[in-house]
Design a protein around this motif. Structure first.
Motif, PDB file in Angstrom:
ATOM      1  N   VAL A  20       0.847  -1.191   0.000  1.00 29.71           N
ATOM      2  CA  VAL A  20       0.000   0.000   0.000  1.00 29.71           C
ATOM      3  C   VAL A  20       0.883   1.241   0.000  1.00 29.71           C
ATOM      4  O   VAL A  20       1.970   1.235   0.565  1.00 29.71           O
ATOM      5  N   THR A  21       0.405   2.300  -0.622  1.00 27.23           N
ATOM      6  CA  THR A  21       1.169   3.545  -0.682  1.00 27.23           C
ATOM      7  C   THR A  21       0.820   4.493   0.453  1.00 27.23           C
ATOM      8  O   THR A  21       1.583   5.411   0.748  1.00 27.23           O
ATOM      9  N   ASP A  22      -0.338   4.295   1.068  1.00 31.28           N
ATOM     10  CA  ASP A  22      -0.803   5.152   2.158  1.00 31.28           C
ATOM     11  C   ASP A  22      -1.475   4.244   3.193  1.00 31.28           C
ATOM     12  O   ASP A  22      -2.581   3.761   2.969  1.00 31.28           O
ATOM     13  N   MET A  23      -0.794   4.008   4.313  1.00 38.78           N
ATOM     14  CA  MET A  23      -1.298   3.068   5.313  1.00 38.78           C
ATOM     15  C   MET A  23      -2.632   3.519   5.901  1.00 38.78           C
ATOM     16  O   MET A  23      -3.523   2.695   6.116  1.00 38.78           O
ATOM     17  N   ASP A  24      -2.787   4.807   6.156  1.00 36.76           N
ATOM     18  CA  ASP A  24      -4.049   5.300   6.730  1.00 36.76           C
ATOM     19  C   ASP A  24      -5.226   5.066   5.785  1.00 36.76           C
ATOM     20  O   ASP A  24      -6.303   4.654   6.206  1.00 36.76           O
ATOM     21  N   LYS A  25      -5.023   5.344   4.514  1.00 37.06           N
ATOM     22  CA  LYS A  25      -6.077   5.143   3.510  1.00 37.06           C
ATOM     23  C   LYS A  25      -6.431   3.658   3.386  1.00 37.06           C
ATOM     24  O   LYS A  25      -7.605   3.290   3.330  1.00 37.06           O
ATOM     25  N   ALA A  26      -5.422   2.803   3.359  1.00 39.72           N
ATOM     26  CA  ALA A  26      -5.660   1.357   3.269  1.00 39.72           C
ATOM     27  C   ALA A  26      -6.375   0.856   4.528  1.00 39.72           C
ATOM     28  O   ALA A  26      -7.335   0.083   4.435  1.00 39.72           O
ATOM     29  N   TYR A  27      -5.913   1.311   5.692  1.00 40.62           N
ATOM     30  CA  TYR A  27      -6.543   0.927   6.958  1.00 40.62           C
ATOM     31  C   TYR A  27      -8.015   1.323   6.954  1.00 40.62           C
ATOM     32  O   TYR A  27      -8.889   0.530   7.316  1.00 40.62           O
ATOM     33  N   ASP A  28      -8.314   2.536   6.528  1.00 42.75           N
ATOM     34  CA  ASP A  28      -9.702   3.006   6.469  1.00 42.75           C
ATOM     35  C   ASP A  28     -10.547   2.110   5.569  1.00 42.75           C
ATOM     36  O   ASP A  28     -11.644   1.699   5.931  1.00 42.75           O
ATOM     37  N   PHE A  29     -10.034   1.797   4.386  1.00 38.65           N
ATOM     38  CA  PHE A  29     -10.792   0.972   3.446  1.00 38.65           C
ATOM     39  C   PHE A  29     -11.068  -0.415   4.013  1.00 38.65           C
ATOM     40  O   PHE A  29     -12.206  -0.873   4.018  1.00 38.65           O
ATOM     41  N   TYR A  30     -10.050  -1.075   4.487  1.00 43.68           N
ATOM     42  CA  TYR A  30     -10.220  -2.459   4.932  1.00 43.68           C
ATOM     43  C   TYR A  30     -11.015  -2.574   6.237  1.00 43.68           C
ATOM     44  O   TYR A  30     -11.686  -3.580   6.460  1.00 43.68           O
ATOM     45  N   THR A  31     -10.972  -1.556   7.082  1.00 44.91           N
ATOM     46  CA  THR A  31     -11.753  -1.617   8.326  1.00 44.91           C
ATOM     47  C   THR A  31     -13.171  -1.086   8.121  1.00 44.91           C
ATOM     48  O   THR A  31     -14.134  -1.727   8.508  1.00 44.91           O
ATOM     49  N   ARG A  32     -13.298   0.067   7.498  1.00 41.50           N
ATOM     50  CA  ARG A  32     -14.616   0.685   7.341  1.00 41.50           C
ATOM     51  C   ARG A  32     -15.459  -0.030   6.289  1.00 41.50           C
ATOM     52  O   ARG A  32     -16.637  -0.307   6.508  1.00 41.50           O
ATOM     53  N   VAL A  33     -14.891  -0.348   5.150  1.00 40.02           N
ATOM     54  CA  VAL A  33     -15.651  -0.937   4.053  1.00 40.02           C
ATOM     55  C   VAL A  33     -15.789  -2.449   4.203  1.00 40.02           C
ATOM     56  O   VAL A  33     -16.872  -3.003   4.035  1.00 40.02           O
ATOM     57  N   LEU A  34     -14.688  -3.131   4.536  1.00 45.73           N
ATOM     58  CA  LEU A  34     -14.716  -4.596   4.586  1.00 45.73           C
ATOM     59  C   LEU A  34     -14.854  -5.156   5.998  1.00 45.73           C
ATOM     60  O   LEU A  34     -15.024  -6.365   6.157  1.00 45.73           O
ATOM     61  N   GLY A  35     -14.756  -4.327   7.021  1.00 44.47           N
ATOM     62  CA  GLY A  35     -15.013  -4.786   8.383  1.00 44.47           C
ATOM     63  C   GLY A  35     -13.875  -5.504   9.077  1.00 44.47           C
ATOM     64  O   GLY A  35     -14.090  -6.176  10.084  1.00 44.47           O
ATOM     65  N   PHE A  36     -12.649  -5.367   8.574  1.00 43.30           N
ATOM     66  CA  PHE A  36     -11.503  -5.973   9.248  1.00 43.30           C
ATOM     67  C   PHE A  36     -11.180  -5.191  10.526  1.00 43.30           C
ATOM     68  O   PHE A  36     -11.566  -4.031  10.671  1.00 43.30           O
ATOM     69  N   THR A  37     -10.435  -5.828  11.427  1.00 45.62           N
ATOM     70  CA  THR A  37      -9.976  -5.211  12.661  1.00 45.62           C
ATOM     71  C   THR A  37      -8.456  -5.321  12.723  1.00 45.62           C
ATOM     72  O   THR A  37      -7.899  -6.370  12.413  1.00 45.62           O
ATOM     73  N   LYS A  38      -7.814  -4.237  13.128  1.00 38.18           N
ATOM     74  CA  LYS A  38      -6.356  -4.254  13.265  1.00 38.18           C
ATOM     75  C   LYS A  38      -5.982  -5.056  14.504  1.00 38.18           C
ATOM     76  O   LYS A  38      -6.507  -4.833  15.584  1.00 38.18           O
ATOM     77  N   VAL A  39      -5.051  -6.010  14.346  1.00 35.04           N
ATOM     78  CA  VAL A  39      -4.578  -6.807  15.475  1.00 35.04           C
ATOM     79  C   VAL A  39      -3.087  -6.594  15.747  1.00 35.04           C
ATOM     80  O   VAL A  39      -2.589  -7.007  16.790  1.00 35.04           O
ATOM     81  N   PHE A  40      -2.395  -5.927  14.818  1.00 29.98           N
ATOM     82  CA  PHE A  40      -0.965  -5.681  15.005  1.00 29.98           C
ATOM     83  C   PHE A  40      -0.532  -4.572  14.063  1.00 29.98           C
ATOM     84  O   PHE A  40      -1.021  -4.476  12.941  1.00 29.98           O
ATOM     85  N   GLU A  41       0.400  -3.736  14.545  1.00 28.90           N
ATOM     86  CA  GLU A  41       1.061  -2.779  13.675  1.00 28.90           C
ATOM     87  C   GLU A  41       2.497  -2.615  14.133  1.00 28.90           C
ATOM     88  O   GLU A  41       2.815  -2.862  15.303  1.00 28.90           O
TER      89      GLU A  41
END
Length: 125
Positions: A20-41
């Motif tokens: 990904v080129t922008d971690m915040d943008k990717a995080y937003d898409f995968y959590t908000r749109v697809l419902g994933f949850t961050k478990v590690f960074e």
């Protein structure tokens, strides 16, 4: 194709890693749109992240010079493909291949994430 013996090795989890080129943008898409949850960074700024949803796991890696390919980089099986397809469309994800029943026994579509990574989605018919 010749099969290779397993030599007693047992495989565990395997996860797709998406550049990904922008971690915040990717995080937003995968959590908000697809419902994933961050478990590690990891990193400051964050350069690697693990996301989970149900049995699915996805790894994001920051690659500022990433150029998308024209092939699918991951395959996702779901139990309500029509709902996910609608959610992707509602949130502006580019649909590469429209939702269709395929002759290989899956209802499927392909979408692109904000970085152009193509995800093939399927549900057994």
């Amino acid at each position: 194709m010749k099969e290779i013996a397993d030599h007693g090795v047992r495989f565990g989890r395997i996860a797709a890693t998406l550049p990904v080129t922008d971690m915040d943008k990717a995080y937003d898409f995968y959590t908000r749109v697809l419902g994933f949850t961050k478990v590690f960074e990891n990193g400051n700024p964050v350069g690697f992240m693990i996301l989970k949803r149900d049995a699915g796991e996805l790894h994001l890696t920051l690659q500022r010079n990433h150029k998308a390919t024209d092939f699918n980089v991951a395959h996702l099986m779901v139990d309500d493909i029509d709902a996910l397809h609608a959610r992707c469309k509602q949130n502006g994800a580019r649909i590469i291949k429209g939702l269709k029943d395929q002759d290989y026994g899956l209802r499927a579509f392909v979408f692109e994430d904000p970085d152009g990574n193509r995800i093939d989605v399927g549900q057994a018919i």
